[in-house]
Design an enzyme around this catalytic site. Structure first.
Site, PDB file in Angstrom:
ATOM      1  CG  HIS A  73      -2.101   0.922   1.047  1.00  0.00           C
ATOM      2  ND1 HIS A  73      -2.021   2.280   1.274  1.00  0.00           N
ATOM      3  CD2 HIS A  73      -3.374   0.677   0.639  1.00  0.00           C
ATOM      4  CE1 HIS A  73      -3.200   2.828   1.030  1.00  0.00           C
ATOM      5  NE2 HIS A  73      -4.039   1.882   0.638  1.00  0.00           N
ATOM      6  CG  HIS A  74       1.633   5.077  -2.839  1.00  0.00           C
ATOM      7  ND1 HIS A  74       2.759   5.682  -2.311  1.00  0.00           N
ATOM      8  CD2 HIS A  74       1.700   5.285  -4.184  1.00  0.00           C
ATOM      9  CE1 HIS A  74       3.454   6.239  -3.286  1.00  0.00           C
ATOM     10  NE2 HIS A  74       2.847   6.012  -4.428  1.00  0.00           N
ATOM     11  CB  SER A  75      -0.558   4.521   3.468  1.00  0.00           C
ATOM     12  OG  SER A  75      -0.745   3.144   3.753  1.00  0.00           O
TER      13      SER A  75
END
EC number: 2.3.1.20
Length: 522
Positions: free
Chosen positions: A148-150
């Site tokens: 996930h990009h977070s």
């Protein structure tokens, strides 16, 4: 088997919980929900046990890969909470039917496409690795890493992955990574001026550089504002309908070209590799759109050629760390280091000049001129600061809506990343290519370029309802590179011929003078 990760917490991260940064919260907004996906080709068969053991010893030591996302009941406060990691739960080894092996490239594309539709399980750390015993046209086996990009941006993720890799030629040595500080044209100008020019002239240069920097920054800020409010790109065949994008299936395709061809062009044109890649992308998009408009003309039996004035812009991602290249994990996590883990990037609106040109080198010159002005600006930093301020003042929903509107008014996303300069191995498995990108943002086309050894891999993530033939777009990109290389070679040949002609004339003149001198002496 479970692994307790708390003993690996460093002194600076003893807190059990850490709040999400504004950028990480944006990536969890419904308008985005962005993920990073990387298809990695290997030269040998993959041993899942070796990968699991390696991840236990290194990968999950990082706090973000041993923390899960926890959200309050009201959905407002999100934080990372350290947890026990069952590494085996993050590994997927699918059973591949024999009939799928016959058309392995198509099966891999379908597999990755289906994977991008499935959200990550938020009850555990937001990453997973798929190991495919599948021989494709350019790899013996394939792995697909989804994060996930977070958790972090591409630079952070790649730095961690490379920290787990070793040189194939020397298994005890880390990959050699480009490590150069940014040297902008304005800084080099000021340094040169301070050494060789008078104080008055140096002061004039300082003032002039500051004025240009300020004007460029103001122009980029105004462009960001008007794009958010009302300026939209032309409705071309590659611009999607973003109201229904989330329900559509995405596809990932890649193409590998010679990095030496790009370097040859770079040296001949006195540019950077990024300048060349942007110019080739502009030429490839022009070629592809000309074909698409021509096909529509044939289908509708109406004259519909490539329009002369097409507004086609890209959200160009810019790394905001003070150094260029991919920093190894130790430097990035070191206390006091200027490099930091997380999402430290901004973006600028980059306009592509879409047109069919007689001289393909014009694409390079236009792209270089545009990106040089963008570099001499703080526009990317302003977008980063703006996002943080909006999230804190107006909340994540308003911020996500504003950013989504701005991105939706452009056509595509473009990014470029530098990789290792020699062959590396991932837990003893030699790698042939990296094909990485991100998805979740409202674009029908995302282009990511990554160098590795003497190759450059161009990765496209497309909405197939908008771009149904992504391989043809790859063909156009590759053909544009060939035509630009041919034009450069021809120009260099003509330049060499001019040098030889000048040399011939000078030698002839010299011989004539010598002959005249000898005649007079005799």
């Amino acid at each position: 088997m479970e692994i307790e990760t708390r003993p690996h917490i460093s002194g600076d991260e003893k807190e059990e919980e850490q709040p999400l940064s504004p950028a990480a919260r944006l990536f969890h907004a419904p308008e985005f929900n962005c993920n990073i996906i990387s298809v990695i080709g290997f030269k040998s068969k993959l041993d899942p046990c070796v990968f699991i053991r390696g991840f236990k010893e290194s990968f999950i030591r990082h706090p973000r890969f041993s923390s899960k996302l926890v959200t309050d009941e009201n959905g407002q406060n999100q934080r990372w909470v350290r947890t026990n990691v069952v590494v085996e739960d993050h590994f997927i080894v699918p059973k591949i039917k024999p009939q799928n092996i016959e058309n392995s490239n198509a099966f891999l594309e379908d597999y990755v496409s289906d994977l991008m539709k499935i959200p990550l399980d938020t009850s555990r750390p937001l990453w997973e690795l798929h190991l495919l015993d599948l021989k494709t046209s350019d790899a013996e086996n394939v792995a697909v890493l989804k994060i996930h990009h977070s958790v972090g941006d591409g630079m952070s993720i790649m730095s961690l992955v490379l920290a787990c890799m070793r040189k194939t030629s020397n298994p005890d040595e880390l990959p050699s990574l480009p490590y150069q500080y940014r040297s902008s044209s304005r800084s080099s100008l000021l340094t040169t001026g301070s050494r060789s020019d008078s104080r008055l002239l140096w002061l004039v240069k300082v003032i002039w550089t500051a004025v240009i920097l300020g004007l460029n920054t103001v122009c980029d800020a105004l462009e960001f504002i008007v794009t958010t409010l009302f300026v939209k790109d032309t409705e071309t065949p590659i611009k999607g309908d973003f109201l229904s994008t989330k329900s559509k299936q995405l596809r990932l395709v890649h193409r590998t070209v010679s990095l030496d061809d790009i370097k040859l062009t770079k040296n001949a044109m006195n540019m950077t590799i990024n300048d060349v890649v942007l110019g080739v992308t502009q030429a490839g998009l022009s070629r592809y759109l000309a074909r698409r408009y021509g096909e529509e003309e044939t289908k509708n039996r109406k004259q519909k050629k490539l329009p002369k004035r097409i507004r086609l812009r890209s959200a160009l991602l810019v790394n905001l760390r003070p150094t260029t290249g991919i920093q190894d994990l130790a430097d990035m996590m070191e206390k006091g280091s200027k490099c930091r883990w997380g999402n430290w990037f901004g973006y600028v609106v980059f306009p592509f000049s879409i047109a069919l040109r007689d001289d393909p080198l014009e694409h390079l010159e236009i792209a270089q001129k545009t990106i040089s002005r963008k570099k001499n600006s703080y526009g990317a930093m302003l977008t980063y600061i703006f996002c943080r301020i909006i999230v804190k003042l107006l909340g994540i929903k308003v911020a996500a809506s504003i950013i989504n509107r701005m991105v939706s008014n452009t056509t595509m996303t473009f990014s470029n990343m530098v990789g290792p300069v020699e062959e590396v191995s991932f837990y003893g498995h030699p790698i042939t290519y990296f094909a990485s990108s991100a998805y979740g943002h409202p674009h029908a086309l995302t282009i990511h370029c990554q160098s590795y050894m003497n190759k450059m891999t161009i990765t496209l993530i497309v909405d197939p309802t908008v771009i149904s033939d992504p391989h043809r777009l790859c063909d156009d990109w590759e053909e544009s590179l060939r035509s630009i290389k041919a034009a450069v070679t021809k120009r260099e040949s003509l330049r060499l011929w001019d040098y030889l002609r000048i040399l011939h004339n000078r030698v002839a003149w010299l011989l004539y003078q010598i002959a005249g001198l000898l005649y007079r002496m005799l």
